[in-house]
Design a protein around this motif. Sequence first.
Motif: not given
Length: 158
Positions: A8-10, A15-20, A44-49, A157-158
């Motif tokens: 994961x990059x910054x 993105x993950x923090x915001x979606x949580x 980015x969201x699609x890749x992480x899904x 996530x950090x």
Amino acid sequence: MQDPRTPLDPTDIALLDRLQRRGNATAQELGDTLNLSASQAGRRRQRLEDNGTIQGYRARLDPIRLGLHVQAFVQVQMARHGTEQSADFSRLLRTRQEITSAWTMTGEADYLLRVWCPDLPALNKLIHDVLLAHPTVARVHSQIVMDQPKDDSPLPVA
């Protein structure tokens, strides 16, 4: 053994923090937050899904508005251990809506269950008529939640 973590990059972390915190954010809202275009944020969201880092999205519901006034944690100690007994008890857990989470544990208890019931008689019925009635259950210990000073929070996530 291969490391199962997703690199994961910054920006991914943000993105993950915001979606949580807001799982229904649109690609445009994510892009605005992350200083990306909507299409970049969406990719980015699609890749992480796709890689399984994001497992899904859920709405948080108010248990009181649903008539669920009693939350409890129930420890279950099994009388017998084995593959068949574990599978049988796991099937029972999946059939009971009031059991919202279940974990296998080390220590004295074999399982820890999080349950929501409308009232104490319903909790009593679950414990006595369902859990203790199960042939492989030896002992049950329940703790009723009085207050929850910290809500379930996002994963770090950090």
